[in-house]
Scaffold this motif. Structure first.
Motif, short mmCIF file in Angstrom:
data_model
loop_
_atom_site.label_atom_id
_atom_site.label_comp_id
_atom_site.label_asym_id
_atom_site.label_seq_id
_atom_site.Cartn_x
_atom_site.Cartn_y
_atom_site.Cartn_z
N CYS A 76 0.84 -1.19 0.00
CA CYS A 76 0.00 0.00 0.00
C CYS A 76 0.88 1.25 0.00
N HIS A 77 0.27 2.41 -0.15
CA HIS A 77 1.02 3.66 -0.20
C HIS A 77 0.39 4.65 0.75
N GLY A 78 1.21 5.47 1.44
CA GLY A 78 0.70 6.38 2.45
C GLY A 78 0.87 7.84 2.11
N THR A 138 -4.75 -12.51 -2.02
CA THR A 138 -4.97 -11.89 -3.33
C THR A 138 -3.74 -11.10 -3.76
N GLN A 139 -2.57 -11.69 -3.61
CA GLN A 139 -1.34 -10.99 -3.93
C GLN A 139 -1.31 -10.55 -5.39
N GLY A 140 -0.94 -9.29 -5.58
CA GLY A 140 -0.85 -8.75 -6.93
C GLY A 140 -2.15 -8.19 -7.46
N GLN A 141 -3.26 -8.37 -6.75
CA GLN A 141 -4.55 -7.82 -7.16
C GLN A 141 -4.85 -6.61 -6.27
N PHE A 142 -4.54 -5.46 -6.75
CA PHE A 142 -4.60 -4.26 -5.93
C PHE A 142 -6.03 -3.78 -5.73
N ARG A 143 -6.31 -3.46 -4.47
CA ARG A 143 -7.65 -3.04 -4.08
C ARG A 143 -7.96 -1.65 -4.66
N SER A 144 -9.23 -1.39 -4.91
CA SER A 144 -9.64 -0.09 -5.42
C SER A 144 -9.89 0.91 -4.29
N ASP A 145 -9.97 0.42 -3.06
CA ASP A 145 -10.29 1.31 -1.95
C ASP A 145 -9.04 1.68 -1.14
N PRO A 198 -6.30 -2.36 -10.93
CA PRO A 198 -6.07 -3.59 -10.15
C PRO A 198 -4.74 -4.27 -10.45
N ASP A 199 -4.13 -3.98 -11.60
CA ASP A 199 -2.87 -4.60 -11.98
C ASP A 199 -1.66 -3.71 -11.73
N LEU A 200 -1.88 -2.57 -11.08
CA LEU A 200 -0.81 -1.58 -10.94
C LEU A 200 -0.68 -1.15 -9.48
N SER A 201 0.54 -1.23 -8.97
CA SER A 201 0.79 -0.79 -7.60
C SER A 201 0.80 0.73 -7.53
N PRO A 202 0.22 1.31 -6.46
CA PRO A 202 0.29 2.76 -6.31
C PRO A 202 1.68 3.25 -5.91
N ARG A 203 2.54 2.33 -5.46
CA ARG A 203 3.89 2.70 -5.07
C ARG A 203 4.70 3.09 -6.31
N GLY A 204 5.28 4.26 -6.29
CA GLY A 204 6.04 4.73 -7.44
C GLY A 204 5.17 5.22 -8.57
N CYS A 250 -1.30 11.02 -10.23
CA CYS A 250 -1.31 9.60 -10.60
C CYS A 250 -0.56 9.47 -11.92
N PHE A 251 0.60 8.80 -11.88
CA PHE A 251 1.44 8.66 -13.06
C PHE A 251 1.06 7.38 -13.81
N ILE A 252 0.72 7.51 -15.08
CA ILE A 252 0.36 6.34 -15.88
C ILE A 252 1.15 6.34 -17.18
N ASP A 253 1.29 5.15 -17.75
CA ASP A 253 2.00 5.00 -19.01
C ASP A 253 1.20 5.63 -20.14
N SER A 254 1.88 5.93 -21.21
CA SER A 254 1.26 6.65 -22.32
C SER A 254 0.13 5.88 -22.98
#
Length: 422
Positions: free
Chosen positions: A252-254, A273-280, A301-307, A327-331
């Motif tokens: 998680c990220h703080g 549920t490792q690797g399945q990131f929660r929406s909340d 759900p497939d992307l960690s908020p860390r980094g 929120c940084f996302i790929d192009s």
């Protein structure tokens, strides 16, 4: 802009600079780069008294002369580069050389026997954005793998918390405190802080207020997602347990909230549920001493908020209670340009603004923020490969990405970071 009189008295007698009024002398001192403060403390007792006070560093910020540092916990890809007053003793140099020889020997064995792995060494790298320079801080002990890096600006401290023991690869309770302002030499003095109540890694962590750091979630030595949370007071050097979160949250990220000193834990996943990131996420309210859930705040759900998330440069107006994030996302990833979510208590709000990275989904990235700008370390793949740091100015039109000169020894992707003015 003149220097305020509040730091000119300092508890000493005599002129700071003979022949100059104190206010003018102070204007001279605040302009001197931070790397020379160590030598300046040896000029006179009055200079040492002034430079060792927090008010002097606050004055440098107010006067626009403070330097912006980005502190990165990253794997060492070359022998450490020591900067100025962080020079090691002869004994520590010898130990460093022995470790380097051992590391090189291990690499040779690894080439002969591919099944043998080498535990990476981690260090604390610093990018001085004001002077466009890099250096690595010498630390008397091995930095835990995957430790969290967090800064307390008003206290002038950077902390390394938790992570894995470099030898056993087990989560640790360790806390290291780096003081930029106090002490002899450059003021960069390390000490061990009181350990956390529980060993953990990959947890949420954020500075809240001027003296406190909150941690929550992560996983234990059995890879179980944790619900527990606690808060550290850097002045008192003590930890206090908080009520547990509703859900266990690994990776998680703080973030700190804008008012009332709240603490937000974003996404993460459970033990099963490792690797399945929660929406909340969950938000701790120090006034009520309870957690509330914020739904649908993380849409990937497939992307960690860390980094991939960082506090934005936007200032909170009025009585806004919450946090504003980039929120940084790929192009190539689809996403809303902006979204706002309130928690279950209707007290807190998270505002997320999308920033597109100049990379494809096949590229490794670690993004964050520094001095009102977004920054990103780019890994392998795509046209922007080569692990270069880039940054984008916080403008209405999104700004432009530009490369930052990144020496090869500092080009590996970090695990965590923090920023501080000195």
């Amino acid at each position: 802009m003149g220097v305020s009189k509040k730091i000119s008295s300092g508890g000493f007698k005599g002129d700071l600079i003979p022949g100059l009024p104190e206010e003018l002398a102070m204007e001279c001192l605040v302009r001197v780069p931070f790397e020379f403060h160590s030598s300046m403390k040896h000029v006179s007792r009055s200079w040492k008294c002034v430079l060792s006070g927090l008010s002097f560093h606050k004055e440098r910020i107010a006067f626009g002369k403070a330097e912006s540092l980005l502190c990165l916990v990253q794997p060492l890809t070359c022998p450490p580069i020591i900067h100025g007053d962080d020079m090691m003793t002869d004994d520590s140099k010898k130990e460093e050389e022995e470790q380097g020889e051992s590391h090189s020997h291990n690499i040779m064995i690894q080439q002969q026997q591919p099944r043998v792995t080498v535990t990476p060494l981690y260090g604390l790298s610093v990018y001085n954005a004001t002077l466009d320079t890099w250096y690595r801080v010498a630390i008397p002990e091995r930095v835990p793998l995957f430790c969290e890096c967090v800064a307390l600006q008003e206290a002038g401290k950077v902390l390394l918390i938790g992570g894995w023991d470099p030898e056993t690869l087990q989560p640790v309770r360790d806390v290291f405190v780096l003081d930029f302002f106090a002490g002899e030499g450059s003021g960069r003095r390390w000490r061990r802080g009181k350990p956390m109540s529980a060993a953990r890694s990959f947890f949420a962590c954020a500075s809240v207020g001027s003296t406190k750091v909150y941690v929550a979630g992560g996983h234990d030595d059995q890879k179980n997602a944790l619900r527990s949370a606690e808060v550290y007071d850097v002045v008192k050097d003590e930890w206090t347990m908080l009520p547990p979160m509703a859900e266990g949250r690994d990776e998680c990220h703080g973030f700190s909230m804008a008012t009332d000193l709240g603490f937000c834990v974003l996404s993460g996943y459970g033990t099963e549920t490792q690797g399945q990131f929660r929406s909340d996420g969950e938000i701790y309210d120090p006034i009520s001493g309870s957690w509330s859930v914020i739904e649908n705040v993380w849409p990937f759900p497939d992307l960690s908020p860390r980094g991939r998330t960082a506090a934005s440069a936007a200032e909170s107006a009025g009585d806004f209670r919450g946090c504003r994030l980039w929120c940084f996302i790929d192009s190539e990833r689809q996403s809303q340009p902006r979204w706002e979510i309130e928690d279950g208590s209707m007290k807190w709000k998270v505002v997320m603004e999308t920033i597109r990275l100049p990379v494809t989904t096949m590229t490794s990235v670690f993004a964050g923020s520094l001095s009102g700008q977004a920054v990103a370390m780019i890994g392998g793949g795509g046209e922007e490969s080569g692990t270069m740091m880039t940054k984008i100015t916080a403008e209405k039109n999104g700004g432009k990405w530009s490369h930052v000169n990144t020496p090869s020894g500092f080009s590996s992707l970090p695990f965590s970071y923090s920023s501080i003015y000195v």
